[in-house]
Design a protein around this motif. Structure first.
Motif, PDB file in Angstrom:
ATOM      1  N   ASP A   1       0.837  -1.211   0.000  1.00 19.20           N
ATOM      2  CA  ASP A   1       0.000   0.000   0.000  1.00 19.20           C
ATOM      3  C   ASP A   1       0.865   1.252   0.000  1.00 19.20           C
ATOM      4  O   ASP A   1       0.640   2.197   0.778  1.00 19.20           O
ATOM      5  CB  ASP A   1      -0.947   0.001   1.221  1.00 19.20           C
ATOM      6  N   ASN A   2       1.901   1.238  -0.855  1.00 25.10           N
ATOM      7  CA  ASN A   2       2.826   2.366  -1.004  1.00 25.10           C
ATOM      8  C   ASN A   2       3.606   2.679   0.261  1.00 25.10           C
ATOM      9  O   ASN A   2       4.093   3.797   0.440  1.00 25.10           O
ATOM     10  CB  ASN A   2       2.064   3.620  -1.467  1.00 25.10           C
ATOM     11  N   GLU A   3       3.715   1.699   1.142  1.00 28.72           N
ATOM     12  CA  GLU A   3       4.520   1.874   2.355  1.00 28.72           C
ATOM     13  C   GLU A   3       5.581   0.784   2.431  1.00 28.72           C
ATOM     14  O   GLU A   3       5.346  -0.361   2.050  1.00 28.72           O
ATOM     15  CB  GLU A   3       3.625   1.814   3.606  1.00 28.72           C
ATOM     16  N   LEU A   4       6.758   1.155   2.942  1.00 30.81           N
ATOM     17  CA  LEU A   4       7.845   0.194   3.092  1.00 30.81           C
ATOM     18  C   LEU A   4       7.655  -0.598   4.377  1.00 30.81           C
ATOM     19  O   LEU A   4       7.460  -0.020   5.448  1.00 30.81           O
ATOM     20  CB  LEU A   4       9.197   0.928   3.128  1.00 30.81           C
ATOM     21  N   MET A   5       7.700  -1.921   4.275  1.00 28.02           N
ATOM     22  CA  MET A   5       7.526  -2.798   5.433  1.00 28.02           C
ATOM     23  C   MET A   5       8.798  -3.620   5.621  1.00 28.02           C
ATOM     24  O   MET A   5       9.173  -4.401   4.744  1.00 28.02           O
ATOM     25  CB  MET A   5       6.330  -3.726   5.229  1.00 28.02           C
ATOM     26  N   LEU A   6       9.461  -3.451   6.768  1.00 22.11           N
ATOM     27  CA  LEU A   6      10.713  -4.150   7.048  1.00 22.11           C
ATOM     28  C   LEU A   6      10.492  -5.260   8.066  1.00 22.11           C
ATOM     29  O   LEU A   6       9.777  -5.089   9.047  1.00 22.11           O
ATOM     30  CB  LEU A   6      11.752  -3.162   7.604  1.00 22.11           C
ATOM     31  N   SER A   7      11.128  -6.402   7.833  1.00 23.92           N
ATOM     32  CA  SER A   7      11.079  -7.483   8.817  1.00 23.92           C
ATOM     33  C   SER A   7      12.381  -8.260   8.784  1.00 23.92           C
ATOM     34  O   SER A   7      13.134  -8.191   7.813  1.00 23.92           O
ATOM     35  CB  SER A   7       9.891  -8.425   8.537  1.00 23.92           C
ATOM     36  N   LEU A   8      12.648  -8.980   9.878  1.00 23.82           N
ATOM     37  CA  LEU A   8      13.779  -9.894   9.937  1.00 23.82           C
ATOM     38  C   LEU A   8      13.234 -11.289   9.685  1.00 23.82           C
ATOM     39  O   LEU A   8      12.472 -11.807  10.503  1.00 23.82           O
ATOM     40  CB  LEU A   8      14.469  -9.842  11.309  1.00 23.82           C
ATOM     41  N   PRO A   9      13.564 -11.898   8.553  1.00 26.09           N
ATOM     42  CA  PRO A   9      12.993 -13.213   8.223  1.00 26.09           C
ATOM     43  C   PRO A   9      13.251 -14.236   9.317  1.00 26.09           C
ATOM     44  O   PRO A   9      14.343 -14.316   9.882  1.00 26.09           O
ATOM     45  CB  PRO A   9      13.718 -13.613   6.933  1.00 26.09           C
ATOM     46  N   LYS A  10      12.226 -15.009   9.619  1.00 23.00           N
ATOM     47  CA  LYS A  10      12.351 -16.088  10.602  1.00 23.00           C
ATOM     48  C   LYS A  10      12.552 -17.372   9.819  1.00 23.00           C
ATOM     49  O   LYS A  10      11.618 -18.004   9.379  1.00 23.00           O
ATOM     50  CB  LYS A  10      11.080 -16.148  11.445  1.00 23.00           C
ATOM     51  N   TYR A  11      13.794 -17.736   9.612  1.00 24.79           N
ATOM     52  CA  TYR A  11      14.074 -18.924   8.813  1.00 24.79           C
ATOM     53  C   TYR A  11      15.130 -19.767   9.505  1.00 24.79           C
ATOM     54  O   TYR A  11      16.292 -19.411   9.564  1.00 24.79           O
ATOM     55  CB  TYR A  11      14.529 -18.528   7.411  1.00 24.79           C
ATOM     56  N   SER A  12      14.739 -20.868  10.059  1.00 24.16           N
ATOM     57  CA  SER A  12      15.599 -21.825  10.767  1.00 24.16           C
ATOM     58  C   SER A  12      16.468 -21.202  11.847  1.00 24.16           C
ATOM     59  O   SER A  12      17.543 -21.689  12.129  1.00 24.16           O
ATOM     60  CB  SER A  12      16.460 -22.612   9.766  1.00 24.16           C
ATOM     61  N   VAL A  13      16.046 -20.076  12.418  1.00 23.53           N
ATOM     62  CA  VAL A  13      16.686 -19.560  13.629  1.00 23.53           C
ATOM     63  C   VAL A  13      15.764 -19.937  14.785  1.00 23.53           C
ATOM     64  O   VAL A  13      14.692 -19.362  14.942  1.00 23.53           O
ATOM     65  CB  VAL A  13      16.878 -18.032  13.577  1.00 23.53           C
ATOM     66  N   PRO A  14      16.131 -20.911  15.579  1.00 24.73           N
ATOM     67  CA  PRO A  14      15.199 -21.428  16.589  1.00 24.73           C
ATOM     68  C   PRO A  14      14.918 -20.440  17.713  1.00 24.73           C
ATOM     69  O   PRO A  14      15.722 -19.563  18.009  1.00 24.73           O
ATOM     70  CB  PRO A  14      15.940 -22.661  17.125  1.00 24.73           C
ATOM     71  N   GLU A  15      13.736 -20.606  18.316  1.00 20.36           N
ATOM     72  CA  GLU A  15      13.410 -19.866  19.525  1.00 20.36           C
ATOM     73  C   GLU A  15      14.033 -20.608  20.711  1.00 20.36           C
ATOM     74  O   GLU A  15      14.056 -21.834  20.743  1.00 20.36           O
ATOM     75  CB  GLU A  15      11.895 -19.759  19.677  1.00 20.36           C
ATOM     76  N   LEU A  16      14.555 -19.849  21.641  1.00 17.91           N
ATOM     77  CA  LEU A  16      15.312 -20.443  22.740  1.00 17.91           C
ATOM     78  C   LEU A  16      14.676 -20.148  24.088  1.00 17.91           C
ATOM     79  O   LEU A  16      14.028 -19.128  24.289  1.00 17.91           O
ATOM     80  CB  LEU A  16      16.748 -19.890  22.737  1.00 17.91           C
ATOM     81  N   ARG A  17      14.874 -21.067  25.043  1.00 18.88           N
ATOM     82  CA  ARG A  17      14.435 -20.848  26.415  1.00 18.88           C
ATOM     83  C   ARG A  17      15.313 -21.676  27.346  1.00 18.88           C
ATOM     84  O   ARG A  17      16.033 -22.585  26.908  1.00 18.88           O
ATOM     85  CB  ARG A  17      12.974 -21.247  26.596  1.00 18.88           C
TER      86      ARG A  17
END
Length: 470
Positions: A269-285
């Motif tokens: 919609d004419n706006e720039l959208m930035l994200s950090l791809p979530k690809y095989s970087v596991p969530e940790l706890r």
């Protein structure tokens, strides 16, 4: 006393916490290396758990475990959980592979050769000594000593010459050459035999110095050929590859043959959208079982209990620092890229290079509040996938110069003008650096001769005499 005070002050400035050290190391890693680093940490630290499912619960315990529940020290109450949120790209869109590395390709070809074990080992060693450009930079006398020292195999220069001759028969043609002349001769022998191929070979064998210096009139006179003959022979030579190892893009290395973008930029919609791809970087706890073990073992009176407690405490601290460092890395990358997007907003709308403003690390450091060294680490080896292509972050940084109207323009814009000016020049009378200064000035760019020379060298464009063509 003043001297002592200064010494103490310096010591305080230089000291970094384990968390800071961990964060610095993680920030400079590109995505693929980060994934490998996380997997290594999970394997080596039993306290770290990978979250397989967002709804997963372990023994009814919450996924977020606070270290304060288990220790009485002054450690801040970090929530020991990190979720690497972001859009999960399909691998075919965010992974770029090289089919196989240059050296692997040669070793595969070696497998088809009928060699005894000794010579196969020598050939493997020599392949390993080839540079990424395909050349053998070490002389054979030195290699005899290297092989003896590193493998215990006794050999001779004559034997290595024979093994090298085998390697020089591999694809791509020209591989294993010790200099440019040998590289081109190996390739010209592979071309279809013709009058011009033979003439090209004669030029490379007997008049290589004159050829590289573009003393064409000397070659014409000595060989008693026409200028048209020379043109056709040179055309044969121009079909050769001076860097036979260079079929593999030099933005790749053998150790990391994939590029996975660290950022994804989309236009919605004419706006720039930035994200950090979530690809095989596991969530940790933190693993609750080990946290409970710390609580129970701390109350034991025995020496073994104390040692177990110390071990688990150390692992918990390490897990805490690692998880928090991952969080800080994500935050640092996000803020840095957002600052770059804001600074270069007009460019990122459509990728028009003329809209790329001059930008240096200091500009982004000032916008984010981070040190220049931190910005440098973020920018290093990181890539962004945009709606108009994939780029290394370093691409967006360049110094600036003023044009004749006093407006600041990026060095990339000036380099583009320089390249186009050289492309359009009369190749019989190439433009000198002084003449290029005049061309740029006529187009509105104030650039000194030494600056033109510097940019020309950075673009790997030779001086005027070496650009001359018939």
């Amino acid at each position: 006393m003043a001297k002592q005070g200064l010494g103490l002050q310096l010591k305080q400035v230089q000291r970094l916490s384990p968390l800071q050290i961990q964060t610095i190391k993680l920030i400079e890693l590109p995505r693929l290396e980060l994934e490998q680093r996380i997997q290594k940490e999970i394997e080596e630290n039993p306290v770290l758990d990978e979250v397989v499912d967002d709804t997963e619960q372990e023994d009814g315990a919450p996924k977020q475990v606070s270290l304060n529940e288990y220790t009485n020290d002054d450690t801040p109450s970090y929530k020991l959980y990190v979720n690497n949120t972001g859009k999960d790209l399909k691998p075919q869109y965010n992974t770029f592979q090289v089919k196989e590395s240059f050296h692997q390709n040669l070793e595969n070809q070696l497998g088809f050769c009928q060699l005894d074990e000794n010579r196969r080992l020598l050939a493997t060693f020599m392949i390993g000594m080839l540079g990424d450009d395909g050349y053998l930079r070490r002389d054979l006398e030195s290699l005899v000593d290297d092989i003896s020292f590193k493998t215990g195999i006794e050999t001779t220069v004559e034997e290595l010459e024979e093994v090298l001759h085998i390697i020089q028969g591999f694809e791509p043609a020209g591989v294993g050459a010790r200099d440019l002349r040998e590289c081109l001769l190996l390739q010209i022998d592979n071309r279809e035999e013709s009058k011009w191929q033979q003439l090209a070979k004669t030029i490379l064998e007997d008049y290589f110095d004159e050829f590289t210096k573009k003393h064409y009139s000397k070659i014409v006179n000595k060989l008693e050929i026409t200028e048209d003959d020379l043109k056709k022979a040179i055309a044969e030579i121009r079909h050769l590859n001076p860097l036979p190892g260079g079929q593999i893009d030099d933005s790749y290395t053998e150790q990391a043959q994939q590029i996975v973008p660290d950022f994804l930029l989309e236009m919605k919609d004419n706006e720039l959208m930035l994200s950090l791809p979530k690809y095989s970087v596991p969530e940790l706890r933190v693993n609750k079982r080990y946290a409970d073990m710390l609580l129970s073992s701390a109350s034991g009176p025995g020496k073994a209990d104390k040692e177990a407690s110390a071990f688990v405490k150390q692992k918990l601290d390490s897990a805490k620092w690692f998880i928090e460092a991952i969080k800080q890395r994500q935050n640092t990358l996000q803020r840095t890229m957002e600052a770059i997007l804001e600074y270069q907003h007009d460019y990122f709308i459509d990728g028009d290079e003329t809209k790329l403003k001059p930008m240096v690390l200091k500009n982004i450091a000032e916008k984010t509040g981070f040190d220049i060294s931190t910005i440098s680490r973020v920018v290093s080896s990181k890539y962004i996938q945009t709606h108009f292509g994939i780029y290394p972050l370093k691409y967006f940084f360049s110094e600036g110069l003023a044009n004749n109207d006093g407006e600041e323009v990026s060095t990339r814009e000036i380099k583009n003008i320089l390249v186009s000016s050289i492309d359009e020049e009369d190749k019989r009378k190439p433009l000198t650096d002084e003449e290029l200064v005049e061309v740029l000035s006529a187009k509105g760019y104030k650039v000194a001769r030494r600056t033109v020379a510097k940019y020309r060298e950075q673009l790997s464009i030779p001086i005027a005499r070496l650009r001359k063509e018939l």
